[in-house]
Scaffold this active site. Structure first.
Site, PDB file in Angstrom:
ATOM      1  N   LYS A   1      30.599  -5.559  -7.596  1.00  0.00           N
ATOM      2  CA  LYS A   1      30.862  -5.564  -9.183  1.00  0.00           C
ATOM      3  C   LYS A   1      32.389  -4.594  -9.185  1.00  0.00           C
ATOM      4  O   LYS A   1      32.580  -3.994  -8.316  1.00  0.00           O
ATOM      5  CB  LYS A   1      29.957  -4.694  -9.762  1.00  0.00           C
TER       6      LYS A   1
ATOM      7  N   HIS B   1      24.301  -2.777  -6.362  1.00  0.00           N
ATOM      8  CA  HIS B   1      23.369  -2.204  -5.137  1.00  0.00           C
ATOM      9  C   HIS B   1      22.168  -1.487  -5.492  1.00  0.00           C
ATOM     10  O   HIS B   1      21.347  -1.152  -4.855  1.00  0.00           O
ATOM     11  CB  HIS B   1      24.521  -1.308  -4.444  1.00  0.00           C
TER      12      HIS B   1
ATOM     13  N   LYS C   1      18.092  -0.593  -3.601  1.00  0.00           N
ATOM     14  CA  LYS C   1      17.463   0.617  -3.335  1.00  0.00           C
ATOM     15  C   LYS C   1      16.028   0.293  -3.138  1.00  0.00           C
ATOM     16  O   LYS C   1      15.199  -0.254  -3.546  1.00  0.00           O
ATOM     17  CB  LYS C   1      17.784   1.428  -4.714  1.00  0.00           C
TER      18      LYS C   1
ATOM     19  N   GLU D   1      23.570  11.215 -13.634  1.00  0.00           N
ATOM     20  CA  GLU D   1      24.601  11.757 -12.605  1.00  0.00           C
ATOM     21  C   GLU D   1      25.039  13.148 -12.645  1.00  0.00           C
ATOM     22  O   GLU D   1      25.421  13.558 -13.997  1.00  0.00           O
ATOM     23  CB  GLU D   1      25.779  10.674 -12.293  1.00  0.00           C
TER      24      GLU D   1
ATOM     25  N   HIS E   1      23.632  -2.394 -13.479  1.00  0.00           N
ATOM     26  CA  HIS E   1      22.276  -1.345 -12.870  1.00  0.00           C
ATOM     27  C   HIS E   1      21.265  -1.336 -13.903  1.00  0.00           C
ATOM     28  O   HIS E   1      20.010  -1.446 -13.290  1.00  0.00           O
ATOM     29  CB  HIS E   1      23.200  -0.059 -12.391  1.00  0.00           C
TER      30      HIS E   1
HETATM   31  C1  BG6 Z   1      28.386   2.527  -9.389  1.00  0.00           C
HETATM   32  C2  BG6 Z   1      29.350   2.990 -10.528  1.00  0.00           C
HETATM   33  O1  BG6 Z   1      28.255   0.994  -9.646  1.00  0.00           O
HETATM   34  O2  BG6 Z   1      27.107   3.238  -9.179  1.00  0.00           O
HETATM   35  C3  BG6 Z   1      29.381   4.458 -10.549  1.00  0.00           C
HETATM   36  O3  BG6 Z   1      30.572   2.376 -10.602  1.00  0.00           O
HETATM   37  C4  BG6 Z   1      28.237   5.017 -10.243  1.00  0.00           C
HETATM   38  O4  BG6 Z   1      30.194   4.888 -11.590  1.00  0.00           O
HETATM   39  C5  BG6 Z   1      27.443   4.610  -9.075  1.00  0.00           C
HETATM   40  O5  BG6 Z   1      28.584   6.707  -9.784  1.00  0.00           O
HETATM   41  C6  BG6 Z   1      26.042   5.293  -8.961  1.00  0.00           C
HETATM   42  O6  BG6 Z   1      25.451   4.868  -7.985  1.00  0.00           O
HETATM   43  P1  BG6 Z   1      24.470   5.627  -7.075  1.00  0.00           P
HETATM   44  O7  BG6 Z   1      23.937   4.883  -5.956  1.00  0.00           O
HETATM   45  O8  BG6 Z   1      24.931   6.892  -6.609  1.00  0.00           O
HETATM   46  O9  BG6 Z   1      23.341   5.853  -8.136  1.00  0.00           O
END
Ligand code: BG6
Length: 480
Positions: free
Chosen positions: A148, A178, A182, A216, A240
């Site tokens: 992405k 991704h 998970k 986050e 996501h």
């Molecule tokens: C990414 C985004 O796809 O996913 C980021 O571009 C984000 O901005 C990240 O921080 C979050 O992934 P994870 O696995 O840390 O929750």
């Protein structure tokens, strides 16, 4: 624990962008872990490809450094690292020109699975696909992996799909989100479709509402230039959170197979009602650490937080809102899907006896697990007083050492590419449907020249987002 690791077929994996950040942080550590677990056969090879002129030994050194930086010390067995580095090769290549392509063809072996990981900016996807084809490098069942962002709106996603389709069949294209890799996201399907307990209640008759949160703690940090052009809607919601929503809301597929699962997800996206402006809150963090310090444009209107209320227009979900929220610089890191069931239809207890609602939460990170709140009688004298208690199952506690490390999403996804399993990858029409839903929302903001509201760095998000639920008589679960 009995090892259930089944080695994959021999493969040649070419990582375009082999000297980049994603390769360093995610792809190579994930590959090393799969190697350590014995999943890579002797004949597996990983070829880094990038613009930098260097030899294989220099790249291997760089990879070793990356492993040491991004994996826990306990996993860094010297002999294993040395054996892993022997699988590596490197090639300087010019994505937009002719340099290096003939050499790449020379390196690819017959009779092994071929995978080409496009860990580069989307502007190069077309050029790479075209050259893999015109230099006759990719075999007829070679796989390409694209990261992405897959487009920034419907038009660009369609153009990208069309370009890839000129050179590769849909069955060869692995679009990564991704979140689908998970562990707990996959568990969501196991919980829903591996138990008889939940599915009969999984509908508007019994579910009051659903909350999906991806919070986050980090800000946009060094990614300001990219992020400011995307915002939370494009960066997190369109992909996501949409995927989490789909897996939560979809009908049971008849099989856990790529197209069966993806057909059901697509139906959810297509059933989403347009979202009214009043049902969306956009925020930007401010305070000691401000969004505007992280990006170039001092008047940026890009959102680093978004909360929204969605409706899925179908029989199963009619009348059950789904509330989504995601943000940067929040008070804690925490991602979860929370299903709030309705109260019992009638209470036989005194009006002041207490709570009677069940809540199922599926924690994606940190501390993966599920927690079901059930109502019981408060122990002791004093009549029938009700309390909610957790039936809590942290996977780490429940499965103990059997669970090993929780695999990173990339470990699972890259091995699925080699195995040729597209179940956890997005199909072209799915991505397009997600953009078709997203586009009018973003266009509306631009037309109305909307500014995001501000929220304090380290908070739970803007007040307005709390109000989004309060006005419906509900409240967000606290971000732990
Ligand atoms: C990414 C985004 O796809 O996913 C980021 O571009 C984000 O901005 C990240 O921080 C979050 O992934 P994870 O696995 O840390 O929750």
């Amino acid at each position: 624990m009995v090892s259930r690791v089944i080695p994959v077929e021999p493969f040649d994996l070419v990582i375009f962008g082999g000297t980049g950040d994603l390769a360093r942080r995610k792809i190579l550590p994930a590959l090393f872990r799969r190697f350590s677990d014995g999943q890579m056969p002797e004949e597996a090879r990983i070829i880094g490809a990038a613009r930098t002129e260097q030899d294989a030994a220099a790249w291997a050194k760089w990879v070793e450094k990356a492993l040491k930086e991004f994996l826990p010390k306990a996993e860094l067995d010297k002999a294993l690292i040395a054996a892993f580095l022997e699988r590596l090769d490197y090639l300087a290549i010019d994505a937009m020109g002719d340099g290096g392509w003939k050499e790449l063809k020379g390196k690819m072996r017959d009779g092994v699975t071929q995978a080409f990981y496009f860990s580069v900016g989307p502007s190069l996807f077309g050029a790479l696909a075209e050259r893999l084809h015109s230099f006759e490098i990719a075999s007829s069942d070679a796989r390409i992996v694209v990261e992405k962002p897959f487009g920034r709106d419907l038009a660009s996603a369609k153009a990208l799909n069309a370009t890839l389709a000129e050179h590769f069949d849909e069955t060869q294209i692995y679009r990564i989100d991704h979140y689908l890799g998970k562990e707990t996201v996959q568990n969501l399907m196991a919980i829903r479709f591996g138990n008889v307990l939940f599915e009969p209640l999984w509908n508007a008759q019994y579910v009051d509402h659903v909350q999906i949160t991806v919070a986050e703690e980090v800000g946009v940090g060094g990614r300001g230039a990219y992020y400011d052009k995307s915002g939370a809607m494009r960066d997190m919601v369109q992909n996501h959170l949409m995927q989490l929503l789909c897996l939560t809301a979809m009908e049971p597929p008849n099989k856990f197979e790529p197209n069966a699962v993806r057909d059901e997800k697509l139906k959810v996206i297509r059933a989403l009602d347009p979202v009214a402006p009043a049902d969306i809150v956009r925020g930007q963090y401010k305070g000691k650490h401000s969004y505007l310090d992280d990006v170039e444009d001092p008047a940026s209107r890009t959102e680093s937080y978004i909360a929204m209320k969605l409706h899925i227009a179908n029989w199963r979900w009619n009348g059950t809102p789904f509330y989504l929220r995601t943000g940067k610089c929040m008070k804690a890191r925490g991602s979860e899907i929370v299903v709030h069931f309705k109260d019992t239809p009638h209470s036989i207890f005194e009006a002041d006896a207490g709570s009677r609602a069940n809540v199922l939460s599926i924690r994606l990170q940190p501390d993966e697990g599920i927690d079901l709140r059930v109502t019981i009688k408060e122990p002791g004298p004093g009549g029938m007083r009700l309390v909610d208690v957790p039936l809590d199952m942290s996977f780490a506690d429940a499965l103990g050492s059997d669970v090993g490390h929780v695999p990173d999403a990339y470990e699972r996804l890259i091995m699925d590419v080699i195995r040729g399993n597209q179940t956890l990858f997005m199909r072209g029409d799915e991505v397009e449907a997600a953009w078709a839903w997203t586009d009018p929302i973003i266009e509306g903001w631009i037309e109305r020249a909307e500014k995001p509201v501000q929220y304090e760095t380290g908070s739970s998000g803007p007040e307005e987002a709390l109000m989004l639920l309060h006005r419906d008589g509900r409240r967000w679960r606290d971000i732990a």
